[in-house]
Design an enzyme around this catalytic site. Structure first.
Site, short mmCIF file in Angstrom:
data_model
loop_
_atom_site.label_atom_id
_atom_site.label_comp_id
_atom_site.label_asym_id
_atom_site.label_seq_id
_atom_site.Cartn_x
_atom_site.Cartn_y
_atom_site.Cartn_z
N HIS A 169 -12.93 -4.99 54.70
CA HIS A 169 -13.72 -4.18 55.63
C HIS A 169 -12.90 -2.96 56.06
O HIS A 169 -11.73 -3.10 56.44
CB HIS A 169 -14.11 -4.98 56.87
CG HIS A 169 -15.20 -5.96 56.63
ND1 HIS A 169 -15.45 -7.04 57.46
CD2 HIS A 169 -16.12 -6.05 55.63
CE1 HIS A 169 -16.48 -7.74 57.00
NE2 HIS A 169 -16.89 -7.15 55.89
N ARG A 213 -20.05 -15.19 50.76
CA ARG A 213 -19.05 -14.32 51.39
C ARG A 213 -19.04 -14.55 52.90
O ARG A 213 -17.98 -14.65 53.52
CB ARG A 213 -19.35 -12.86 51.05
CG ARG A 213 -18.42 -11.83 51.68
CD ARG A 213 -18.71 -10.46 51.07
NE ARG A 213 -18.22 -9.35 51.88
CZ ARG A 213 -16.99 -8.85 51.79
NH1 ARG A 213 -16.13 -9.40 50.96
NH2 ARG A 213 -16.64 -7.82 52.52
N ARG A 249 -17.26 -9.73 47.17
CA ARG A 249 -18.62 -9.22 47.01
C ARG A 249 -19.08 -9.54 45.59
O ARG A 249 -18.26 -9.66 44.68
CB ARG A 249 -18.69 -7.72 47.25
CG ARG A 249 -18.25 -7.28 48.64
CD ARG A 249 -18.29 -5.76 48.76
NE ARG A 249 -17.91 -5.30 50.10
CZ ARG A 249 -16.67 -5.00 50.46
NH1 ARG A 249 -15.68 -5.09 49.57
NH2 ARG A 249 -16.39 -4.58 51.68
N LYS A 307 -15.46 -2.06 47.13
CA LYS A 307 -16.33 -1.08 47.76
C LYS A 307 -15.48 0.06 48.33
O LYS A 307 -14.46 -0.17 48.98
CB LYS A 307 -17.12 -1.75 48.90
CG LYS A 307 -18.18 -0.87 49.54
CD LYS A 307 -18.96 -1.67 50.57
CE LYS A 307 -20.05 -0.82 51.21
NZ LYS A 307 -20.80 -1.57 52.24
N TYR A 354 -18.42 -11.88 63.12
CA TYR A 354 -18.10 -13.30 62.96
C TYR A 354 -17.54 -13.92 64.23
O TYR A 354 -17.44 -15.15 64.32
CB TYR A 354 -17.12 -13.50 61.80
CG TYR A 354 -17.70 -13.06 60.48
CD1 TYR A 354 -18.69 -13.82 59.84
CD2 TYR A 354 -17.29 -11.88 59.87
CE1 TYR A 354 -19.24 -13.41 58.64
CE2 TYR A 354 -17.84 -11.47 58.66
CZ TYR A 354 -18.81 -12.23 58.06
OH TYR A 354 -19.37 -11.82 56.87
N HIS A 376 -24.21 -13.28 48.51
CA HIS A 376 -23.55 -12.70 49.68
C HIS A 376 -23.38 -13.72 50.80
O HIS A 376 -22.48 -13.59 51.63
CB HIS A 376 -24.34 -11.49 50.19
CG HIS A 376 -23.52 -10.55 51.02
ND1 HIS A 376 -22.50 -9.78 50.49
CD2 HIS A 376 -23.53 -10.29 52.34
CE1 HIS A 376 -21.94 -9.07 51.46
NE2 HIS A 376 -22.54 -9.36 52.59
#
Length: 271
Positions: free
Chosen positions: A243, A220, A136, A159, A252, A217
């Site tokens: 994640h 990414r 990120r 995150k 994806y 982003h």
């Protein structure tokens, strides 16, 4: 701010230990309702809440507000501030494929960078690093020299405060090394602006916009797309991206299905 809202903010700050940015986001979203309507949030009727939220036309913004409201009311119910458990349904958002760039598109854009200056070397290294790591932009800008060791990237400011370790391609590490050797001013952060200060999100955005016409982003997304298209296991990609839920990574798989469809259309005699 009402007593219940203050208690909720303390709960997510101390008990749940959310990041400072997350706490500020919750506080801003919820206190804005109380400030505008001049009534404690816990005393508001559903019609008043929905009327307030109706001004948000962007469904993603609306859902963010609803998420904060639902978290608050869930806390109030569990803390016995409220006898009823209130929960609002989220707005439906059509599933869109994430925007991404192919490796060839990124390669062609890298050729446009003039690497005769340290700023050019920085731009080149930054773009390759983002594509090679899937980091990120916030994780990227927090990068320090000691966070890269023996070809591995240690992401310490992830995150949700969840650290992870990601392998990085040698070409990206070489580009960073070349840039750092030419950087005129030492700084605790790897990425710096022309003054030698830490690079900002806006500056990083301008760099990727200048050469790729996309936000950081998207690189990414491009990283994840390349892995999925190459046959990587979804759970491995989940871990690499950091994640919390596999559901986030599953977006994806639409790309993988599209690749399969194109293969059948090209190769099968009945297509």
């Amino acid at each position: 701010m009402s007593n219940e809202l203050e208690a909720f903010i303390e709960y997510i700050s101390v008990t749940r230990a959310l990041s400072k940015k997350s706490v500020e986001a919750y506080k801003g979203d919820l206190s804005s309702i109380e400030d505008e309507l001049q009534i404690p949030l816990i005393n508001l009727e559903s019609n008043s809440v929905l009327s307030f939220l109706s001004k948000y036309k962007n469904k993603r913004t609306l859902n963010r507000k609803l998420s904060a409201i639902n978290a608050f009311f869930d806390f109030c119910y569990k803390s016995h501030f409220s006898a009823e458990k209130t929960k609002y349904k989220f707005a439906k958002i059509p599933k869109l494929l994430p925007k991404f760039l192919s490796y060839k598109e990124i390669q062609n854009s890298l050729l446009l960078i003039d690497r005769n200056s340290w700023l050019g070397l920085r731009d080149y290294a930054l773009i390759i690093f983002l594509f090679a790591s899937g980091a990120r932009i916030s994780e990227c800008l927090a990068l320090r020299r000691e966070d890269i060791e023996d070809g591995w990237l240690h992401i310490r400011h992830a995150k949700g405060e969840k650290e992870r370790i990601v392998p990085v391609a040698k070409v990206a590490l070489d580009a960073i090394s070349t840039y750092l050797n030419e950087k005129p001013k030492e700084n605790e952060y790897v990425w710096c602006n022309y003054k030698g200060d830490a690079l900002s999100r806006i500056s990083a955005y301008k760099i990727t916009q200048k050469y790729l016409n996309v936000s950081p982003h998207v690189l990414r997304h491009s990283y994840a797309t390349s892995l999925i298209s190459g046959g990587a296991d979804l759970r491995v990609v989940q871990e690499l991206l950091g994640h919390a839920s596999l559901l986030t990574t599953q977006i994806y798989t639409h790309i993988q299905k599209q690749d399969l469809k194109e293969t059948v259309e090209v190769c099968h005699p009945l297509a």
